[in-house]
Design a protein around this motif. Structure first.
Motif, PDB file in Angstrom:
ATOM      1  N   ASP A  62     -11.223   3.925   1.186  1.00 16.15           N
ATOM      2  CA  ASP A  62     -10.554   2.628   1.279  1.00 16.15           C
ATOM      3  C   ASP A  62     -10.771   1.803   0.026  1.00 16.15           C
ATOM      4  O   ASP A  62      -9.852   1.137  -0.457  1.00 16.15           O
ATOM      5  N   VAL A 109       0.986   4.375   1.885  1.00 13.16           N
ATOM      6  CA  VAL A 109       0.413   4.915   3.117  1.00 13.16           C
ATOM      7  C   VAL A 109       1.057   6.264   3.429  1.00 13.16           C
ATOM      8  O   VAL A 109       2.043   6.652   2.802  1.00 13.16           O
ATOM      9  N   LYS A 145       2.035   4.664   9.126  1.00 15.44           N
ATOM     10  CA  LYS A 145       1.685   3.385   9.725  1.00 15.44           C
ATOM     11  C   LYS A 145       1.173   2.412   8.672  1.00 15.44           C
ATOM     12  O   LYS A 145       0.545   2.798   7.689  1.00 15.44           O
ATOM     13  N   GLN A 146       1.451   1.148   8.912  1.00 17.51           N
ATOM     14  CA  GLN A 146       0.919   0.098   8.055  1.00 17.51           C
ATOM     15  C   GLN A 146      -0.580  -0.033   8.286  1.00 17.51           C
ATOM     16  O   GLN A 146      -1.063   0.056   9.417  1.00 17.51           O
ATOM     17  N   ARG A 147      -1.323  -0.224   7.224  1.00 17.47           N
ATOM     18  CA  ARG A 147      -2.757  -0.479   7.354  1.00 17.47           C
ATOM     19  C   ARG A 147      -2.988  -1.951   7.669  1.00 17.47           C
ATOM     20  O   ARG A 147      -2.287  -2.829   7.173  1.00 17.47           O
ATOM     21  N   THR A 148      -3.981  -2.223   8.492  1.00 17.52           N
ATOM     22  CA  THR A 148      -4.349  -3.600   8.812  1.00 17.52           C
ATOM     23  C   THR A 148      -5.847  -3.771   8.615  1.00 17.52           C
ATOM     24  O   THR A 148      -6.591  -2.797   8.492  1.00 17.52           O
ATOM     25  N   THR A 190       0.931  -4.738   2.618  1.00 21.17           N
ATOM     26  CA  THR A 190      -0.506  -4.767   2.929  1.00 21.17           C
ATOM     27  C   THR A 190      -0.790  -5.667   4.117  1.00 21.17           C
ATOM     28  O   THR A 190      -1.830  -5.546   4.754  1.00 21.17           O
ATOM     29  N   HIS A 217       0.840  -1.196   0.000  1.00 21.70           N
ATOM     30  CA  HIS A 217       0.000   0.000   0.000  1.00 21.70           C
ATOM     31  C   HIS A 217       0.875   1.247   0.000  1.00 21.70           C
ATOM     32  O   HIS A 217       1.963   1.235   0.587  1.00 21.70           O
ATOM     33  N   TYR A 250      -7.305   0.322  -0.968  1.00 18.27           N
ATOM     34  CA  TYR A 250      -6.774  -0.139   0.305  1.00 18.27           C
ATOM     35  C   TYR A 250      -7.524  -1.379   0.776  1.00 18.27           C
ATOM     36  O   TYR A 250      -7.002  -2.187   1.542  1.00 18.27           O
TER      37      TYR A 250
END
Length: 1015
Positions: free
Chosen positions: A188, A135, A155-158, A261, A133, A193
């Motif tokens: 999103d 970010v 920050k990493q998306r979760t 991701t 991603h 995302y």
């Protein structure tokens, strides 16, 4: 290293379809279908629980039961980890053993593209080569001022499908924008995302954001002027420290970086867990392939060489349902974007943070372009590249393109040699849309095989061939011609522990641990006959639905194009397919006023009488130009003129180009009040009236269960009728159908949808003249017979008797030879000659708790017996009796034994001769070859399902009656107490409380068929 020469693999793929050219008559092949037509299974291995001898037994049982192919996957679902680590040296040796045994048994193996049931992930994939991603972090500053600050790391998306965490990141760009709130809604999904699983969550996933709102190029109060986006990338050092002389005003600094991701192999064996490889990067796929598929192929080629040249063994690679979710970045994404779209995306990247540059509409168009580029990279660098790697190693490729796919399902599936879909056992998810998509891909591109992951679910030993008959026929009528049953779980624990290992709670348990497995081959023979005939020639359909250009996209026709059934909806009299703009632009031609698509082999698929445009307002100039050329060449198109482009490519000139060409074709942009036909070149354009009302709500990605992208089916059918075209098929009773055609014949498959005997009058658009006379081909028996029919000017009428859920092929074949003479009518009824009465001697297998010798004075349900060993019995019981036969009482040629009610499947022997298995209506076998005057010895084996014994073993009095210890090392090799008779990894999840009806209930009768004079 090449396993088989590529031309051989291609030849094998395409020879399984068309009309026999090798001197073998199709009617003979129908009676004895080729191995290539056999169904398949998902062969699941459960996290290291592997056994060499059991592999051989699995494969031998498949061969004996009529299974011809399998998809190999190893997962971690619902069982303790076994002793053989995934991809260890012992594991690879066992895999090679399985391949060699498959070669010996002439079974085809399809290898999943990675561990688990979905994706191409593994522990060998590094973060920088995984799905990514773009970010961002936000830092608000005001100026004029001097900034000297370390910006926060994005920050990493979760999410539910992105759970793997990793500290790795790499900076991409630093942008300063005037401070503003995000204005792009549902970011999103628009920025890829998130891509939810449509099969489960539905929502508006199939049609969102294909048609961005109008862009006038003017800024809005919420938008950021493009000249106010400041690129500060060169002013931030490697530690994230930014030094900047802040300009006057309030600013937000976006530090944008690529991060994983978090999508990983799922549900993979423990030693196969790892990140999904980057779907935008061919190099990432090369690395993954070398560490999994390539490593196994190399091992096969150098270890234990094949005992002979084989066309079987490992033949195919497979991408299962797309459950990896979406990504929106890769290291070279900006460069790829500029190559595809022709403009630099950098200054528009704030759209990833919900900010609109220039205007909201411009930002929406940028995101539309971004999603198109994402699709291009997936098709070229992942699916297409995997196909190249497979070809290099002498393999073909199958793909299930649906669920969380961030591209167009139709375009992803079109890459495959074998497009594949999925349908679940009744009572579970409705994935009809995936079947429509796979069939459309195959029909449009002339691909011979449409495969289906069949009867997925959590059926808990509920299903059996008869309960699956109607859904089997539904699948055939959808256009599917290869069933791959979900699932055959590998049985490593030994034959004493049945039903044995399962894939957790999932699947219709279609394996050698089943009670009825020794009898299931006759059902598979039926499936093989149907599959083979349904691969002949090309599918017949009249309507082609063009999908919108935007992605992601799931093709769903107007809901009225199906019969309205909530689950397992059937097609109507005018059949249809869908095609993508990419397919249309690259492959469509006009042939005799019909739209056809040239495939990679130089042939064509289905040819369509009309094309229906989606009800949206945007279209790229390239697509509109293609449509204009098709109409000019003779095609008929239904739809409204587009008014603008959805893309920033060539903006704003692109909008004027679309409007100008649309005005030229349609003569204007405002639709007439009534449906109007316009001649254009050699073709026809139809528009206006209520059938082509615009749907402006789609501009906002309306969330709805009813697909509304197309005119109502009824209005399209009315237009076809006005052209003098009748429906391809119609019936006055509920009969589903599908139609295929080759150079020699028209083939209709028709199936009774009901559980009643019916006598429908059916109308076929194929004319029974000009040398085409209809025959009834029975896929249950392989028998063929001529039919009585009535010829009309534009159709043929046939009356025919169907038993409950019965199906036939109606074949109109060109023939110069005299056909057998048909009888007076096709309508029949059964007449009883005699009844086989009790007492019956019945033998149950004591191994599963039943008595080995008991007398039934009359036939009755096992669950009504007082003996617990019968009430809770599961398995095969043998009924023995005798009857006297007097041939003077048999006026017709054939005499049948009708078993009446059977739970669930039976094998009949008469005087020691095996007469076959009875698994569906009309629940009878032909006795003519074995019956003799006087006394006749009758033996009927009946199998029920495992549910009864599993329920019985759950009773307190039967719990923990024996000690089990696994030599394989399962559960650490420690002994433990278990149920008295059965072992199943599903047992703790079984919800059933009462045993199911079981056994032979009859009445058992000698019957013959009599013609009906009327209904």
């Amino acid at each position: 290293m090449t396993k088989y020469p590529l031309p051989l693999t291609q030849l094998l793929l395409f020879l399984v379809t068309s009309s026999p050219a090798n001197g073998v008559d199709l009617e003979d092949e129908f009676k004895n279908p080729p191995d290539a037509a056999r169904p398949g299974v998902y062969w699941y291995f459960m996290d290291g629980n592997l056994d060499r001898e059991a592999m051989t037994k699995d494969l031998e049982s498949m061969k004996e039961a009529g299974i011809g192919n399998l998809i190999f996957l190893e997962v971690n679902v619902g069982v303790p980890r076994g002793p053989v680590d995934f991809m260890s040296e012992p594991w690879q040796d066992l895999f090679v053993h399985a391949v060699r045994e498959a070669e010996r048994l002439e079974i085809d193996i399809t290898l999943g593209s990675g561990p688990g049931w979905s994706g191409s992930g593994g522990p060998w994939n590094r973060p920088e080569n995984s799905m990514q991603h773009l970010v961002y972090s936000e830092t608000d500053v005001s100026g004029p001022s001097t900034l000297d600050q370390v910006l926060p790391i994005p920050k990493q998306r979760t999410g539910p499908f992105h759970k793997t965490l990793d500290d790795w990141f790499e900076d991409v760009v630093v942008l300063a924008i005037p401070k503003s709130a995000p204005v792009i809604d549902d970011l999103d999904r628009k920025a890829l995302y998130l891509r939810n699983p449509f099969s489960i969550w539905r929502g508006g996933e199939s049609q969102a954001y294909v048609d961005p709102p109008i862009a006038n190029g003017k800024g809005s109060t919420d938008a950021i002027p493009i000249n106010r986006v400041v690129n500060l990338t060169d002013q931030m050092d490697k530690d994230g420290r930014l030094k900047w002389q802040v300009l006057n005003g309030d600013w937000t600094i976006l530090r944008m970086a690529r991060r994983i991701t978090g999508s990983s192999s799922r549900p993979a064996p423990e030693s196969g867990l790892g990140l999904e490889c980057d779907k935008f990067d061919a190099t990432a796929l090369d690395h993954h392939y070398a560490n999994y598929c390539g490593k196994l192929i190399e091992r096969i080629n150098r270890q234990a060489p094949s005992i002979r040249e084989s066309e079987h063994g490992l033949t195919t690679l497979h991408i299962d349902s797309w459950e990896m979710g979406s990504q929106n970045w890769t290291d070279h994404f900006a460069k790829e974007f500029q190559n595809v779209c022709g403009y630099d995306p950098t200054l528009y990247l704030p759209a990833y943070a919900g900010r609109a540059v220039a205007s909201e509409a411009i930002a929406e168009r940028f995101l539309w372009d971004m999603r198109q580029v994402s699709q291009e990279l997936i098709l070229r660098n992942h699916a297409g590249h995997l196909k190249k790697l497979a070809r290099r190693d002498g393999l073909t490729l199958s793909i299930e393109p649906y669920d969380m796919n961030p591209a167009s399902d139709l375009d992803l599936g079109a890459v495959a040699d074998v497009p594949m879909c999925e349908f679940w056992a009744l009572g579970f998810y409705d994935t009809t849309y995936s079947c429509v998509e796979a069939t459309s891909i195959a029909h449009v591109l002339g691909k011979p095989i449409v495969a289906a992951e069949a009867f997925t679910g959590r059926t808990q030993y509920r299903e059996h061939p008869w309960s699956m008959k109607s859904m089997t026929d539904w699948a055939f009528c959808m256009g599917i011609n290869r069933l791959v049953y979900h699932t055959f779980a590998h049985k490593p624990l030994g034959d004493d522990f049945r039903p044995g290992m399962t894939m957790g709670p999932y699947g219709t348990h279609w394996d050698r641990g089943q009670t009825f497995w020794p009898m299931v081959g006759d059902y598979h023979q039926y499936v093989s006959r149907c599959s083979h005939l349904l691969r002949q020639g090309t599918g017949v359909a009249d309507i082609l639905y063009l999908t919108p250009e935007g992605v992601p996209h799931i093709f769903r026709p107007p809901h009225t194009a199906l019969d309205g059934t909530d689950v397992l909806a059937d097609g109507r009299g005018f059949r249809f397919d869908g095609c993508s703009p990419k397919m249309l632009i690259e492959r469509a031609e006009v042939r005799g006023k019909r739209i056809a698509f040239r495939n990679d082999e130089g042939g064509y698929g289905t040819e369509y009488r009309i094309m229906v445009l989606p009800l949206i307002e945007s279209m790229t100039p390239k697509l509109l130009a293609k449509i204009e050329s098709l109409i000019a060449d003779g095609a008929t198109v239904i739809g409204l003129p587009p008014r603008r482009s959805p893309s920033l490519v060539g903006f704003p000139h692109c909008d004027e180009e679309v409007k100008s060409l649309a005005t030229k074709i349609w003569g204007g942009l405002d639709a007439p009040e009534t449906t109007t036909s316009i001649a254009y070149g050699k073709g026809t354009l139809v528009w206006g009236g209520t059938s082509t009302t615009p749907l402006p709500s789609l501009n906002q990605g309306e969330r709805t269960e009813k697909p509304t992208q197309y005119p109502d089916y009824a209005s399209t059918a009315t237009i076809l009728d006005s052209f003098g075209l009748a429906e391809d098929f119609a019936s006055d009773h509920p009969v589903r159908f599908i139609h295929r055609r080759d150079s020699q014949r028209d083939i209709y498959f028709v199936a009774n949808q009901t559980s009643e005997t019916i006598h429908p009058t059916m109308k076929f658009r194929t004319l029974a003249n000009a040398g085409k006379a209809p025959m009834r081909w029975d896929p249950l028996t392989g028998e063929t017979r001529p039919l009585v029919f009535t010829s009309h000017e534009d159709h043929t009428t046939i009356e025919l008797t169907f038993a409950p859920r019965q199906s036939f092929f109606i074949v109109f074949a060109k023939t110069g030879a005299d056909l057998p003479v048909a009888s007076k009518t096709n309508l029949i009824r059964s007449e009883t000659l005699d009844e086989v009465s009790g007492p019956w001697n019945v033998a149950f297998n004591p191994k599963w708790g039943g008595p080995d010798d008991v007398v039934f004075d009359a036939l009755q349900d096992w669950t009504e017996r007082p003996e617990p060993g019968i009430r809770y019995y599961s398995g095969i019981a043998t009924y023995r009796n005798s009857f006297n036969y007097d041939p003077a009482n048999q006026p017709s040629e054939k005499i049948y034994l009708d078993l009446g009610t059977v739970h669930d499947i039976a094998r009949v022997r008469l005087n020691g001769e095996d007469l076959g298995v009875v698994w569906c209506a009309p629940w009878r076998v032909d006795l003519s070859s074995a019956v003799s005057p006087g006394s006749n010895r009758l033996e009927i084996e009946v199998a029920n399902r495992w549910r009864n014994r599993l329920i019985g073993d759950r009773l307190p009095e039967n719990a923990k009656m024996r000690t089990v210890q696994w030599d394989s090392g399962l559960l650490g090799g420690e002994p433990y107490k278990t149920g008295r008779y059965t072992f199943s990894t599903l047992l703790g999840q079984l919800r059933a409380k009462e045993p199911e009806p079981s056994g032979l209930l009859g009445p058992v009768r000698l019957v013959q068929d009599r013609e009906l004079d009327g209904r």
